[in-house]
Structure formats: structure tokens, C-alpha cells
Enzyme design. Structure first.
Site, mmCIF file in Angstrom:
data_model
loop_
_atom_site.group_PDB
_atom_site.id
_atom_site.type_symbol
_atom_site.label_atom_id
_atom_site.label_comp_id
_atom_site.label_asym_id
_atom_site.label_seq_id
_atom_site.Cartn_x
_atom_site.Cartn_y
_atom_site.Cartn_z
ATOM 1 N N CYS A 121 61.127 75.267 91.826
ATOM 2 C CA CYS A 121 61.001 76.602 92.948
ATOM 3 C C CYS A 121 60.234 77.752 92.591
ATOM 4 C CB CYS A 121 62.613 76.568 93.060
ATOM 5 S SG CYS A 121 63.028 77.504 90.617
ATOM 6 N N HIS B 196 25.870 83.003 108.850
ATOM 7 C CA HIS B 196 26.180 82.770 107.858
ATOM 8 C C HIS B 196 26.999 83.330 107.690
ATOM 9 C CE1 HIS B 196 26.321 83.652 102.808
ATOM 10 N NE2 HIS B 196 26.248 82.373 103.219
#
Ligand code: ADP
Ligand code: MG
Ligand code: MG
Length: 876
Positions: free
Chosen positions: A827, A451
Site C-alpha cells: 500500500c 526532435h
């Protein structure tokens, strides 16, 4: 709702393209049946039945009649009957969601194994097997279907093992197992549950329990993280059991058509002799590598490899499978396109293109930005000290953090921003949220398909699994390796690319360039339409950005040029009492800035370099007022510092975020802006004279009104003109405004005609649109708001499409209406976030600009946006 044709589909009648109706597992079982692989027969209860169950609060009418009919067919086909004392058929009842959710949902095996069928089962195998199957059935049915506390069930086993002096229940005798069976039955009764004796009732309850598991906590948490919709429902696969636990000619295992960790084209797998499937996945017993299968079962090994080839050719991808050998007969129990590490995903995609198995489009589609990011992740530096211990390299990347032994604590501390390494004996689905919040995972048990390993790979987090030298004592809060004792909160480092675990903080190193990255990205580049720029402040940044594929600089923050040994220069500017004094003080600063720009233009020759004029408030360049007060109290304040203190006090703002910043600062101190423009243009002139091709774009931050912008653009042009006229040289410079106040977005029409470009500063725009101060809420309100689903996304990570995004979209559209050739880009931090990049593509921006370390991810995400790659996790 209309009743569909049928709620039940036999494996022999379905196919892989019916995933939404049959669930992934069922569709693939049907597909394997269809292409002639040996699959134990069975049938699928469709996801539609589950959706009805959820909507109606009970099983839809007619479902169990259909189940009964399918079961009767199955019984006839295999010649055994459910509940038949002489020749019992046992069933597995397995969940199967549309998208694989490993270990998230529940399965009941050996249904039909009861005291009444024990003789019949013993005839199939032996007495021991009959008891083992019954015990397993009671455990799973009790826990999953009835909801008996699993600790009570485990206690029965622990007590039996202890009484018999054995390690695992596999070593119990038939009689001892029979006692466990009796104990389980007592536990179930004592807990107030009624165990139906008729297997047909058990089947009905088991199917409904699988339906319900869709809405269990684990399943929900997994879906949230993987972006899987909540309303798909799960199918239920009812299948004849085959027995890997019949003795030493029986076995069970898992296999991958290629190595899921490295991507190498060699089959990879683990198996256990004399075991049932869940024993392998649980990681509780030591497994054997697939290569040993060749020794133990040579013919079956060959058959299995043949099936792996068939599957890969059929699915055009790496598949993983579960198989079981029942007395020398091989059965295929499951297949799906397998999960893989980021390294493996990339290698496989590129090699499969070379093998002609897939095309370049497909290869680009297959790599998630998150995986690419993991590939560019750090590793232990080459000169790292020898590791304390080594486990399996379960998920690449390296992490340094404090040891935390419980998932709950890992969750809390991780969310609060601490770097923690979750250390567990093994993990289970309950640990998921702790794993998500951790910097990395370390487990003592379990293999590459345990897992912890599977989940970490999915999350793109480093993990070392099966480090079996670790002795973990949760009570004492210690982890011991030999005679070294690590305590909770001690710092350790793990490297999931090599499996190494080290004490203390190990220096990390970015891995060498992987040629596969370049090939994949070159394919991505030819498919994207968004240009990718970098945020880079220094020539060094720019070089890194170029190497990572930047097509220009979208944001150069000039304030970084004011730090370090230039700090006294800007302080002189700030302290000056007249424009003349200021101008004088600026001369030295201007000279050094000019040198920076010259180098920047040289590195980025021929490419656009967007330079933002000074943005932060001036007091950021002055010493901290508090510390000066302390000095004053101590009597150690110099005259110079006294002046600085006075000015710093004057400049102190109640809310610097909303104070004299950006163009407002330029308006109050125009000489600062003029000097910056001169430095930029003079540097460009020098480059032109040297035969270069500089392309500066001068950008004004934090504009609110079109008049402010007009003021700024005038300043730029007048200043630039003076420089150019004097030099007698022309420079291809352009102008831009940031769009980072809501007002600027709203006034886009008036701003656009004045400049060549808009650059969305989405950090400020998000703060101002939400009215949230990022630094103040990032570790407090944001995680809580996300948890309570009050915020759809973390707006500082992913551009909020509904609010901030609307402003952006409107400004792009209206800006272009006013000025058709307006260049638009982003940006902010969001420029490197895949979801946000999809957004920017959608609204038709020209470019995104992000930090150099995110450029590759941005290039890939932009390609995905252009290719309209969608689906769970496609952008994450
Ligand atoms: P998961 O999705 O968690 O892997 P599965 O439904 O695949 O759950 O089943 C759990 C385990 O039971 C697997 O290891 C599988 O191989 C085993 N198993 C499922 N069906 C059968 C069957 N018909 N016969 C034998 N073992 C089975
Ligand atoms: Mg499975
Ligand atoms: Mg800003």
C-alpha cells in the site's frame, strides 16, 4: 571471440528478424528490399563489428576487406563507382542501433562528393547540385567524423548567406556554393584535421565514427532514459545516395501510415521539394503536408500510399518512413514501427483489434503504462482564457511552469523540484536532459516529427512545437509574441493536446473518459492476476476509486478523519488528564468517524476496506510550537493555546519518524484505538442491518514485535466482540498488520498466524531499510545519488528490488509458510509504479493498492506483469 560468418550483410540478404545483428534500420531496410519495395541498394556492417570495435579499440580484422567486396558488388549493381570522376557513386553512411534512437547517432551523407567528382556529379544533376552535395558532405564529414567544431562550419554558411543577401544556402549560386566548399576545406585544415582525398578512406573513417558515436554523450544519455542496454552496439548502413535535391522534380519527406498524434487511420506526412532528408528532420525549413504531394506528384503519391499499406499489413503496426523522390522516381529510405503519442497509441491498438490486424494480447502489450498515464493527463479547462499563441499539438498533456530558456537551467531547476517549461527555438539531442527535467516543452520551429516533438512524446511530457509566432531572445532572456513580452521566470501554461500557449497559470482539467481506455483496460483486467486496490480515505475518494476500477480499498488512513472541524475534538483527547476524560472526549470523535465509515462501507459494499488505525504522532494534531511562542511573545496567547503549547512541547520528538507512532501510540493511548475499532464495527453493524455487506479489515501500523501485534489484535477482537455481542449481529471483519519496519519483515513467521493479511508499507520500509528520511533527501541526495549511479533506482519511486525487495519477498514467503491463506499486498507509493507492480506480481502478492489517479496505470502494469511483457521501457 570467434569470428562470425561475416561482418557485412547486403540489404538483399537480411530480414527484419535480424534486428540484433543488423540494427533496426538495417533490418528494416533489408525487409523492405525483401518484400519488393524500392530501396536504394546497400549493405550493413553488423552490430557485432561495432561490439568488436569497442572491445578491441579498433576495427576487427577482415572488416574492411568485406566492406570493399560489398562495395564492389554495389558499384557493379548500380553502374557507378565511388570516387569515379565521370560516374561517381555517392554513399550515405548511417548509424542503425537495435532500438531506434532518433537523432542520437550520427550519419554522413553524400560521401564521395569531392572536387574530383564534381564534373561527374554535375552530369548527374547540374553544377549547383555538385557543389551542394560537396558542401553537405564536408559539413557532415567534418563535424561527425573529424570532429570539427560545428560552429566554425556554420559560420562559413552564415557568412556566405549574409554576403549573398539570402536566407538559406539553398539560394546561393553555384559559384557561391563553391566558395563555401573552399571555406569548409580551409576550416578543416585550419583546425588541424586532415581530410582524406580517397573516398574509400573516408568510408572507413565514417564507419568507425558511427561505431564511436554509440558511446557519445547524447547516445548514452538517451539510452539511460529509455533503459536501453549499453552493450548492444550499433550497425552501420552503407547505402547508395538518392537525391531529393536534384531540382523541383525531386523531394524528400517523412510519412506515417496513420496520424501519429491522433491515431486516426489516415496517412500523415511532411515533405520538401528540392531537399535532402536532414532538411525535413531539422525543422529549419517550412515543410508541406503530404496531401500536397498529391497535387505535385499524383502518381508517386499513389505509389507511396500503396507502400504505406503494404508496410502496415506487413508489420501489423503503424510504420513511419523516410522517402526521397529523385527526378520522379520514388525511393524508400527507412521504415520502422513509428513512435506515436499516447492518444494515438491507444486508438491504433484498439482499432487494429477491430480491423483484425492484431489480437487483444498484442493491443494490451503495446500500451506502456507511461503512455496510459499521459492519456489521463490534464488539459486546459474549457473556460481557459484565449491562448496567446498556438503551435502544433506535439505531445498531449498540459503543464504550467516558469519559462526557462536554456536546457542546462531547466535541468538544474527541474531536478530541484521546480515546475519549468523549457522554451527553445528548436531542440537538439543536447537538450535531452533539460527536457526530461521540464514539466513541458515549447518550441518555435519544427513539425510533429521534429526532435522536440518526438522526444516529448516518448517521455510522455506535454509539448507544443512550431509555435512560429514566438521570437526567442536567449541573450535578453525574453520571448516575444507580437507586442507581448514574456520574460524568463514568468509563468506560462501549455497544452500539448491542442497546441495552445497561454500567459500565466491556466486552470487544468482531466480529459473526458476515452472509451478506448475502458476497452483496453477491460482486456488488461482479464489478463492480470494481481488485484488492484485503492488508497482512499473518504467516501469521495472511494467513489473515484471505484469508477477507476478499484476492487477494494487497500489503505484508508484514519488520521484524515481527525482534521478540519474535528481538530478540536482530537485536541481535547490529547489534552485530557485521565482515561475517563479521554474517553469522554473521544465520544464525539467516535460518532463522526462512525458516520465516515458507514458511508465508506456503503460505497464499497461487498468489497474489502482496509482501515489503518491512527498512525502519525499526536503532536501533528497540535499547533506548531514556534507559532505559539510568537503569539506568547506578542501577548496574544489564549489560555486554551497556553495549554496546547505546554502539551505540544511535551509531545515534541527528536525524530518523529521513529517516535511514538503507529501501534506504539495505540499502546500508550489505547482508548484512541478502541474508539476507532468501535467506530468501524458499529458502522459495519449499521450496514449489515441495512442489508449491506461491509467487509472491514482493521490494520495495525508500524508493528515491530509479535508481542506488539498480539496486543493490538487482542484489542481489536475484544473491542469488536463487545460491539457485536451487544448488537447481536455478525460482521465479516478481518485483521491485518502493516509490514513497514525491517523487524516486522524479519519476524513475518511470528506475525502471520495472528492476522488475516500483511500490507507492505513500503514508504516507511524503504526509509527504515535505507536509513533515509524521504523528506530530507528527496530533493537533495536522491537526484545526486542517481546521477552518480550510486543509487540504482529512486527507491521512493520504484521499490528497490535488491534490498527492500528482499525483505518483502522473504516476508511474503515466510508469512505464507506460517499461514498458507495469508493475504499479502502493498500500500506504499510503490503500488502505483509499474516496475514495482512487476515486482509484487513476481513475489506472488495478492494485491497492490495505490492512489485513485494511478489505478488505471496499475491495472495495465499488472496485466503486463502477468503477460511477462519485457524489453526497454516496457514497465516505465
Ligand atoms: P536518423 O536516424 O537520424 O533519421 P538517417 O540515417 O535516417 O538518420 O539519415 C539522416 C537523413 O539522411 C534522413 O533524413 C535520411 O532520409 C537521409 N538519408 C539517409 N540515407 C540516404 C540516402 N541513401 N539517400 C538520400 N538520403 C538519405
Ligand atoms: Mg532516419
Ligand atoms: Mg507507514
Amino acid at each position: 571471440m570467434n569470428k562470425p560468418e561475416s561482418y557485412v550483410v547486403p540489404f538483399s540478404e537480411g530480414s527484419a528478424d535480424q534486428k540484433y545483428l543488423l540494427g533496426g534500420k538495417g533490418a528494416n531496410l533489408a525487409e523492405m528490399t525483401r518484400i519488393g519495395l524500392p530501396v536504394p541498394p546497400g549493405f550493413i556492417v553488423t552490430t557485432e563489428a561495432c561490439r568488436r570495435y569497442m572491445a578491441e579499440g579498433g576495427s576487427p580484422e577482415g572488416l574492411f576487406e568485406e566492406v570493399e567486396a560489398a562495395l564492389t558488388d554495389l558499384e557493379e549493381q548500380v553502374g557507378r563507382r565511388l570516387g569515379d570522376p565521370e560516374s561517381p557513386l555517392l554513399l550515405s553512411v548511417r548509424s542503425g542501433a537495435v532500438f531506434s534512437m532518433p537523432g542520437m547517432m550520427d550519419t554522413v551523407l553524400n560521401l564521395g562528393a569531392m572536387p574530383s567528382t564534381a564534373d561527374g556529379l554535375a552530369a548527374l544533376g547540374d553544377e549547383w547540385f555538385a557543389q551542394d552535395a560537396t558542401r553537405r558532405f564536408l559539413e557532415m564529414f567534418g563535424r561527425v567524423v573529424l570532429g570539427v567544431d560545428s560552429e566554425l562550419i556554420e559560420r562559413n554558411i552564415d557568412e556566405a548567406n549574409a554576403a549573398a543577401g539570402v536566407e538559406t544556402e539553398r539560394d546561393l549560386t553555384t559559384e557561391q556554393l563553391a566558395e563555401v566548399v573552399a571555406a569548409h576545406r580551409r576550416t578543416i585544415a585550419d583546425a588541424g584535421f586532415e581530410l582524406p582525398e580517397d573516398p574509400r578512406d573516408q568510408l572507413r573513417l565514417a564507419i568507425e565514427a558511427v561505431f564511436r558515436s554509440w558511446n557519445g554523450d547524447r547516445a548514452r544519455a538517451y539510452r539511460r532514459i529509455e533503459d536501453i542496454p549499453d552493450d548492444l552496439g550499433t550497425a552501420v548502413n552503407v547505402q547508395m545516395m538518392v537525391f531529393g535535391n536534384l531540382g523541383d522534380r525531386s523531394a524528400t519527406g517523412v510519412a506515417f501510415t496513420r496520424d501519429p498524434a491522433t491515431g486516426e487511420k489516415v496517412p500523415y506526412g511532411d515533405f520538401l521539394i528540392g531537399a535532402q532528408g536532414e532538411d525535413v528532420v531539422a525543422g529549419t525549413r517550412r515543410v508541406e503536408p503530404l496531401s500536397h504531394l498529391e497535387t505535385e506528384f499524383p502518381a508517386l503519391h499513389k505509389e507511396l500510399l500503396g507502400h504505406l499499406d503494404t508496410l502496415e499489413a506487413h508489420y501489423h503496426d503503424m510504420c513511419d518512413i523516410e522517402f526521397t523522390i529523385e527526378e520522379d522516381k520514388l525511393w524508400m529510405l527507412q521504415t520502422r514501427v513509428g513512435k506515436r503519442s499516447a492518444t494515438a497509441a491507444l486508438r491504433m491498438a484498439v482499432e487494429m483489434v477491430d480491423e483484425g490486424l492484431i489480437d487483444e494480447d498484442e493491443a494490451v502489450t503495446r500500451i506502456r503504462p507511461r503512455q496510459l498515464e499521459a492519456l489521463l493527463h490534464p488539459r486546459f479547462a474549457a473556460d481557459a482564457p484565449p491562448p496567446l499563441t498556438t503551435g502544433l499539438a506535439a505531445s498531449p498533456g498540459a503543464a504550467v511552469g516558469k519559462v526557462v530558456l536554456s536546457s542546462k537551467e531547466a535541468k538544474e531547476r527541474g531536478l530541484a523540484g521546480e515546475s519549468v517549461i523549457l522554451v527553445r527555438p528548436e531542440t537538439s539531442p543536447e537538450d535531452l536532459e533539460g527536457m526530461v527535467a521540464s514539466a513541458g516543452m515549447l518550441t518555435a520551429r519544427g513539425g510533429l516529427v521534429s526532435h522536440a516533438a518526438v522526444v516529448a512524446r516518448g517521455l510522455g511530457k506535454p509539448a507544443v512545437c512550431g509555435a512560429h509566432e514566438l521570437r526567442i531572445d536567449g541573450e535578453a532572456g525574453t520571448v516575444t509574441v507580437g507586442d507581448v513580452v514574456i520574460r524568463a521566470n514568468d509563468i506560462i501554461s501549455i497544452d500539448g493536446t491542442t497546441g495552445q500557449v497561454a500567459l500565466g497559470e491556466v486552470e487544468l482539467e482531466i480529459p473526458d473518459d476515452d472509451p478506448n481506455v475502458d476497452r483496453l483496460l477491460s482486456w488488461a483486467d482479464s489478463r492480470r492476476t494481481l488485484h488492484i486496490f485503492a488508497n482512499a480515505d473518504t467516501p469521495d475518494d472511494a467513489r473515484r476509486a471505484l469508477a477507476a476500477g478499484a476492487e477494494g480499498i487497500g489503505l484508508c488512513r484514519t488520521e484524515h478523519q481527525f482534521l478540519g472541524d474535528r481538530l478540536p475534538l482530537i485536541q481535547q483527547v490529547i489534552l485530557s488528564n485521565s482515561e475517563d476524560e479521554e474517553r469522554e472526549a473521544l465520544v464525539a470523535l467516535e460518532r463522526s468517524q462512525k458516520e465516515d465509515f458507514e458511508q465508506l462501507f456503503e460505497v464499497m459494499d461487498g468489497l474489502r476496506v482496509v482501515i489503518r488505525l491512527l498512525d502519525p504522532p499526536l503532536h501533528e494534531f497540535l499547533p506548531d510550537v514556534e507559532s505559539l511562542h510568537i503569539k506568547k511573545a506578542l501577548g496574544t496567547l489564549t489560555d486554551e493555546e497556553r495549554r496546547l503549547m505546554e502539551v505540544a512541547e511535551q509531545l515534541q520528538e527528536h525524530d518523529p519518524m521513529l517516535g511514538v507512532r503507529g501501534i506504539r501510540l495505540g499502546i500508550l493511548r489505547p482508548e484512541v484505538y478502541r474508539s476507532q475499532v468501535r467506530a468501524i464495527i458499529e458502522a459495519a453493524v449499521i450496514r449489515v442491518e441495512a442489508g449491506g455487506d461491509p467487509k472491514p479489515e482493521i490494520m495495525l501500523p508500524l508493528v515491530g514485535t509479535s508481542q506488539e501485534l498480539e496486543w493490538g489484535v487482542n484489542l481489536i477482537h475484544t473491542t469488536a466482540r463487545a460491539v457485536l455481542d451487544k448488537a447481536g449481529v455478525e460482521v465479516d471483519y478481518t485483521t491485518a498488520t502493516m509490514i513497514e519496519t525491517p523487524r516486522a519483515a524479519l519476524r513475518a513467521k511470528m506475525l502471520a498466524p495472528q492476522v488475516d493479511a500483511f500490507s507492505f508499507g513500503t514508504n516507511d520500509l524503504t526509509q527504515l531499510t535505507f536509513g533515509l528520511s524521504r523528506d530530507d533527501v528527496e530533493a537533495t541526495y536522491i537526484p545526486r545519488g542517481l546521477e552518480l549511479k550510486l543509487l540504482p533506482v529512486d527507491p521512493f519511486r520504484t521499490l528497490d528490488p535488491d534490498g527492500v525487495g528482499r525483505l518483502v519477498e522473504m516476508a511474503v514467503k515466510e508469512g505464507r509458510e506460517a499461514k498458507p491463506d495469508l493475504v499479502t499486498g502493498i500500500c506504499g507509493e510503490h503500488g502505483g509504479d509499474a516496475d514495482s507492480i512487476h515486482f509484487c506480481h513476481r513475489v506472488g502478492m495478492n494485491h497492490v493498492s495505490c492512489s485513485a489517479s494511478r489505478l488505471e496505470v496499475a491495472r495495465l502494469a499488472a496485466a503486463h506483469a502477468a503477460m511477462e511483457v519485457t524489453g526497454p521501457g516496457s514497465t516505465a
